[in-house]
Scaffold this motif. Sequence first.
Motif, PDB file in Angstrom:
ATOM      1  N   MET A 184     -20.633 -28.635  15.776  1.00  0.00           N
ATOM      2  CA  MET A 184     -20.729 -29.845  14.959  1.00  0.00           C
ATOM      3  C   MET A 184     -19.871 -29.718  13.702  1.00  0.00           C
ATOM      4  O   MET A 184     -19.127 -30.648  13.349  1.00  0.00           O
ATOM      5  CB  MET A 184     -22.185 -30.107  14.573  1.00  0.00           C
ATOM      6  CG  MET A 184     -22.357 -31.256  13.591  1.00  0.00           C
ATOM      7  SD  MET A 184     -22.093 -32.856  14.348  1.00  0.00           S
ATOM      8  CE  MET A 184     -23.756 -33.198  14.821  1.00  0.00           C
ATOM      9  N   VAL A 190     -16.152 -30.081  14.553  1.00  0.00           N
ATOM     10  CA  VAL A 190     -15.801 -31.483  14.834  1.00  0.00           C
ATOM     11  C   VAL A 190     -15.723 -32.263  13.532  1.00  0.00           C
ATOM     12  O   VAL A 190     -14.773 -33.020  13.306  1.00  0.00           O
ATOM     13  CB  VAL A 190     -16.819 -32.120  15.817  1.00  0.00           C
ATOM     14  CG1 VAL A 190     -16.620 -33.625  15.908  1.00  0.00           C
ATOM     15  CG2 VAL A 190     -16.705 -31.484  17.196  1.00  0.00           C
ATOM     16  N   GLU A 191     -16.708 -32.075  12.655  1.00  0.00           N
ATOM     17  CA  GLU A 191     -16.734 -32.796  11.374  1.00  0.00           C
ATOM     18  C   GLU A 191     -15.542 -32.426  10.494  1.00  0.00           C
ATOM     19  O   GLU A 191     -15.055 -33.250   9.731  1.00  0.00           O
ATOM     20  CB  GLU A 191     -18.046 -32.525  10.641  1.00  0.00           C
ATOM     21  CG  GLU A 191     -19.223 -33.232  11.267  1.00  0.00           C
ATOM     22  CD  GLU A 191     -20.551 -32.904  10.608  1.00  0.00           C
ATOM     23  OE1 GLU A 191     -20.611 -31.974   9.766  1.00  0.00           O
ATOM     24  OE2 GLU A 191     -21.540 -33.574  10.960  1.00  0.00           O
ATOM     25  N   PRO A 247     -11.738 -29.114  15.978  1.00  0.00           N
ATOM     26  CA  PRO A 247     -12.660 -28.792  17.074  1.00  0.00           C
ATOM     27  C   PRO A 247     -12.216 -27.569  17.875  1.00  0.00           C
ATOM     28  O   PRO A 247     -11.051 -27.173  17.833  1.00  0.00           O
ATOM     29  CB  PRO A 247     -12.608 -30.049  17.948  1.00  0.00           C
ATOM     30  CG  PRO A 247     -11.269 -30.642  17.675  1.00  0.00           C
ATOM     31  CD  PRO A 247     -10.981 -30.330  16.227  1.00  0.00           C
ATOM     32  N   ILE A 261     -23.079 -34.383  21.266  1.00  0.00           N
ATOM     33  CA  ILE A 261     -22.262 -34.567  20.059  1.00  0.00           C
ATOM     34  C   ILE A 261     -20.969 -35.272  20.431  1.00  0.00           C
ATOM     35  O   ILE A 261     -20.538 -36.212  19.752  1.00  0.00           O
ATOM     36  CB  ILE A 261     -21.977 -33.212  19.367  1.00  0.00           C
ATOM     37  CG1 ILE A 261     -23.258 -32.648  18.752  1.00  0.00           C
ATOM     38  CG2 ILE A 261     -20.871 -33.358  18.319  1.00  0.00           C
ATOM     39  CD1 ILE A 261     -23.156 -31.186  18.325  1.00  0.00           C
ATOM     40  N   GLU A 262     -20.349 -34.845  21.520  1.00  0.00           N
ATOM     41  CA  GLU A 262     -19.104 -35.484  21.955  1.00  0.00           C
ATOM     42  C   GLU A 262     -19.320 -36.959  22.289  1.00  0.00           C
ATOM     43  O   GLU A 262     -18.521 -37.811  21.892  1.00  0.00           O
ATOM     44  CB  GLU A 262     -18.521 -34.745  23.168  1.00  0.00           C
ATOM     45  CG  GLU A 262     -17.986 -33.368  22.813  1.00  0.00           C
ATOM     46  CD  GLU A 262     -17.462 -32.594  23.999  1.00  0.00           C
ATOM     47  OE1 GLU A 262     -16.579 -31.748  23.789  1.00  0.00           O
ATOM     48  OE2 GLU A 262     -17.931 -32.828  25.148  1.00  0.00           O
ATOM     49  N   LYS A 263     -20.413 -37.265  22.977  1.00  0.00           N
ATOM     50  CA  LYS A 263     -20.720 -38.668  23.316  1.00  0.00           C
ATOM     51  C   LYS A 263     -20.929 -39.488  22.053  1.00  0.00           C
ATOM     52  O   LYS A 263     -20.412 -40.597  21.927  1.00  0.00           O
ATOM     53  CB  LYS A 263     -21.961 -38.748  24.204  1.00  0.00           C
ATOM     54  CG  LYS A 263     -21.700 -38.387  25.645  1.00  0.00           C
ATOM     55  CD  LYS A 263     -22.962 -38.484  26.477  1.00  0.00           C
ATOM     56  CE  LYS A 263     -22.714 -37.877  27.843  1.00  0.00           C
ATOM     57  NZ  LYS A 263     -23.914 -37.450  28.510  1.00  0.00           N
ATOM     58  N   GLU A 264     -21.705 -38.942  21.110  1.00  0.00           N
ATOM     59  CA  GLU A 264     -21.972 -39.651  19.852  1.00  0.00           C
ATOM     60  C   GLU A 264     -20.696 -39.919  19.072  1.00  0.00           C
ATOM     61  O   GLU A 264     -20.588 -40.909  18.362  1.00  0.00           O
ATOM     62  CB  GLU A 264     -22.941 -38.839  18.988  1.00  0.00           C
ATOM     63  CG  GLU A 264     -24.354 -38.777  19.531  1.00  0.00           C
ATOM     64  CD  GLU A 264     -25.222 -37.747  18.816  1.00  0.00           C
ATOM     65  OE1 GLU A 264     -24.746 -37.106  17.847  1.00  0.00           O
ATOM     66  OE2 GLU A 264     -26.376 -37.576  19.244  1.00  0.00           O
ATOM     67  N   ARG A 265     -19.733 -39.018  19.189  1.00  0.00           N
ATOM     68  CA  ARG A 265     -18.463 -39.149  18.467  1.00  0.00           C
ATOM     69  C   ARG A 265     -17.420 -39.947  19.249  1.00  0.00           C
ATOM     70  O   ARG A 265     -16.292 -40.103  18.792  1.00  0.00           O
ATOM     71  CB  ARG A 265     -17.877 -37.770  18.149  1.00  0.00           C
ATOM     72  CG  ARG A 265     -18.777 -36.895  17.313  1.00  0.00           C
ATOM     73  CD  ARG A 265     -18.904 -37.467  15.921  1.00  0.00           C
ATOM     74  NE  ARG A 265     -19.911 -36.775  15.156  1.00  0.00           N
ATOM     75  CZ  ARG A 265     -19.734 -36.309  13.953  1.00  0.00           C
ATOM     76  NH1 ARG A 265     -18.586 -36.457  13.354  1.00  0.00           N
ATOM     77  NH2 ARG A 265     -20.718 -35.710  13.324  1.00  0.00           N
ATOM     78  N   ILE A 321     -15.961 -39.089  22.050  1.00  0.00           N
ATOM     79  CA  ILE A 321     -14.957 -38.223  22.674  1.00  0.00           C
ATOM     80  C   ILE A 321     -15.068 -38.394  24.184  1.00  0.00           C
ATOM     81  O   ILE A 321     -16.126 -38.157  24.769  1.00  0.00           O
ATOM     82  CB  ILE A 321     -15.164 -36.747  22.273  1.00  0.00           C
ATOM     83  CG1 ILE A 321     -15.008 -36.589  20.751  1.00  0.00           C
ATOM     84  CG2 ILE A 321     -14.198 -35.839  23.026  1.00  0.00           C
ATOM     85  CD1 ILE A 321     -15.428 -35.244  20.208  1.00  0.00           C
TER      86      ILE A 321
END
Length: 130
Positions: free
Chosen positions: A40, A43-44, A48, A73-77, A79
């Motif tokens: 995380m 990514v932030e 990455p 996390i990838e789905k939420e972002r 990606i």
Amino acid sequence: MRILLAEDDFLTRKFMANFLSKYGECDVTVDGMEAVDAFMMAVEEGEPYDLVCLDVMMPVMDGYQALAGIRNIEKERGIAEEDGVKIIMATALNDEKNVKMAFDLGCTIYSGKPIDEERFEHALEKLGLI
């Protein structure tokens, strides 16, 4: 290449960190929770990881939970699946049930332990990472 390794066993962690460091910067965590947190943060920060290596049997959060957390996390972002991090599950659990579960959760490659360096390198080549 940026690499994240999650491994609770000291000797395996040391071996894998030395092995993976030949291919790029390798950050090391000792459980799945730390791995998800490190992923995380990367990514932030806009840097990455290219590869995540997860052990399955770890304390606090196992490799399957960490794998699911990273994919979430990838789905939420937003990606896309094809742009997601490459994830190699490295474990002594080589039965069909565990292998299927890992792929269902989104792992890229499932590698048995003990790690065969030549086969692992071939996997990295196959993924286009080296």
